[in-house]
Design an enzyme around this catalytic site. Structure first.
Site, short mmCIF file in Angstrom:
data_model
loop_
_atom_site.label_atom_id
_atom_site.label_comp_id
_atom_site.label_asym_id
_atom_site.label_seq_id
_atom_site.Cartn_x
_atom_site.Cartn_y
_atom_site.Cartn_z
N GLY A 277 4.32 -30.35 11.42
CA GLY A 277 4.52 -30.86 10.06
C GLY A 277 5.40 -32.09 10.13
O GLY A 277 4.97 -33.22 9.95
N CYS A 346 26.08 -33.17 -10.32
CA CYS A 346 27.43 -32.62 -10.43
C CYS A 346 27.65 -31.48 -9.45
O CYS A 346 27.75 -30.30 -9.85
CB CYS A 346 27.66 -32.16 -11.86
SG CYS A 346 27.44 -33.52 -13.00
N TYR A 375 9.48 -32.53 4.21
CA TYR A 375 10.49 -31.70 3.55
C TYR A 375 11.38 -32.54 2.62
O TYR A 375 12.56 -32.28 2.50
CB TYR A 375 11.31 -30.93 4.60
CG TYR A 375 10.44 -30.16 5.57
CD1 TYR A 375 9.67 -29.10 5.12
CD2 TYR A 375 10.34 -30.53 6.91
CE1 TYR A 375 8.83 -28.41 5.98
CE2 TYR A 375 9.50 -29.84 7.78
CZ TYR A 375 8.75 -28.79 7.31
OH TYR A 375 7.92 -28.12 8.16
#
Ligand code: LLP
Length: 424
Positions: A277, A346, A375
């Site tokens: 991948g 945040c 990813y």
């Protein structure tokens, strides 16, 4: 090697200046290079030339259908782990007989869809799954081709969160139990054992754990064959690492990986399946972002970007290193400083890099976070109500938006107000 480079002082994706994409599509935006995707697939495949090998791209790394179609046209199969990924792969043009289906929690619906499509094999992860698959296949009047994913109990020596081949991990069937499981498959009328499968982890930068695991599996295949099981192929999984930080990591090249596999496989007379991948997509993509502000902390410089951990979560999740470079090429002998590259979310973990040596940057500059093709977009979320960012595919001197930016309206429209809270 990738196809992102400076030309005339500007960072380009192939022949397209990144600034041109930013002007048209805005930031943040994921940008993929067709030439790099193809190159990585070709180099990987060439490492197995002469062997009966099928390269099944791990769709979880990058599931955009334009990326999948690019790879499909070059002959790639797919490793999928959900109905969504199966549909994406089929819709992108990957033939069903080049698709393998992994995952510890396949549902009956997923099994039925994959059986109906006629996939190459199920990589089964538990005895309970095999019993269910037998039932589902029986109802459809089909025989399910299965490989058992064995857990070889080797330490992949990679980040704990992406290591899968130790006995404490949830993946696969314990090594020692494998023979009994194949025996059981023989008793189930709607299953046919066609292979053995393993995957020990991701971003491996050393061949030793692979070799140890593959040797175990080859030994197992010999034993299974002696017991009369017709094992035709071995699925060796994915996991070969890539250089995120070329100064720190030197993962073995695909040629060395291929040579090791040839040596281990010897005269097994088996076809092999590979599930890369990251190696295909990782360095074929980057996340383009704009610097919003500079802020001087007590003893730190913060470069605040418009991309955040919800867009690219790897640094926050795995302390992963991603190179960060300016789109405008720094002049020779430019001064350097150390800065923290952070996003607007945040959370203290919304940091792409800490104390990273860099040339000075200023608000409004375009900045590329590299090695984000695998990813990256697939793991994005809308945390802090930040819409999913777009994806762009470059091919030579053209580019296209292959996933549009989610609008705030689309994001907000996902919620519904129950009748008892309704204003009318
Ligand atoms: N096959 C199986 C069964 C897998 O579980 C995986 C990855 C692959 C193939 C592909 O591995 P690759 O060649 O890409 O290393 N989100 C993490 C990586 C998780 C990998 C999960 N499985 C990261 O960002 O590092």
């Amino acid at each position: 090697m990738d196809h992102f480079h400076y030309r005339n002082g500007q960072l380009m994706a192939e022949n397209v200046p990144l600034s041109q994409i930013a002007a048209k599509v805005g930031t943040p935006v994921y940008i993929y290079s067709t030439a790099t995707l193809k190159r990585h697939l070709r180099i990987f495949s060439e490492a197995f030339e002469g062997l009966d090998a099928l390269v099944c791209f791990a769709v979880k790394a990058n599931s955009n259908q334009a990326v999948l179609r690019t790879l499909a046209r070059e002959g790639a199969g797919a490793d999928v782990v959900s109905l969504g990924e199966l549909k994406r792969a089929l819709q992108a043009g990957i033939p069903a007989d080049k698709i393998v289906f992994a995952g510890v929690g396949k549902t009956r619906d997923e099994m039925a869809a994959a059986l109906t499509a006629g996939i190459k094999q199920f990589n089964a992860e538990s005895e309970a799954e095999l019993e269910t698959l037998n039932e589902v296949a029986g109802k459809l009047g089909k025989i399910a081709p299965v490989s058992v994913r064995v857990n070889p109990d080797v330490d992949a020596k990679t980040h704990a969160k992406i290591s899968t081949g130790k006995s404490e991990n949830k993946f696969g069937i314990a090594w020692q139990k494998a023979e009994a499981v194949y025996h059981r498959i023989g008793e189930l009328a709607n299953l046919r054992a066609v292979g053995v499968d393993l995957h020990i982890g991701s971003q491996l930068t050393d061949l030793t754990p692979f070799k140890e695991a593959f040797e175990r599996v080859v030994g197992l295949v010999r034993e299974l064959r002696e017991k009369g099981h017709n094992i035709q192929h071995i699925d060796l999984g994915g996991g070969l690492g890539i250089p995120y930080d070329p100064t720190a990591e030197t993962p073995p090249p695909p040629t060395a990986y291929g040579a090791m596999i040839r040596e281990v496989m010897g005269d097994m007379d088996c076809s092999i399946i590979l599930e890369p991948g990251r190696l295909i997509a990782g360095n074929a993509g980057l996340l383009l972002t704009e610097m919003l502000y500079e802020k001087q902390g007590e003893n730190r410089t913060f470069y605040i970007l418009d991309a955040a951990m919800n867009d690219l979560s790897r640094p926050a999740m795995y302390d992963a290193f991603h190179a960060i470079v300016p789109v405008a090429e720094p002049v020779e002998n430019a001064s350097t400083l150390k800065a923290d590259f952070v996003g607007p979310v945040c959370e203290s973990s919304d940091v792409f890099a800490k104390e990273r040596p860099t040339t000075p940057m200023k608000a409004g500059d375009l900045v590329a976070i590299k090695s984000a093709g695998a990813y990256g977009a697939v793991m994005a979320s809308t945390y802090n109500s930040r819409p999913l960012v777009p994806e762009v595919l470059v091919d030579g001197d053209r580019f296209a938006v292959i996933r549009k930016r989610q609008s705030l309206e689309e994001l907000l429209a996902l919620d519904t107000i129950p009748s008892w809270l309704s204003d009318d």
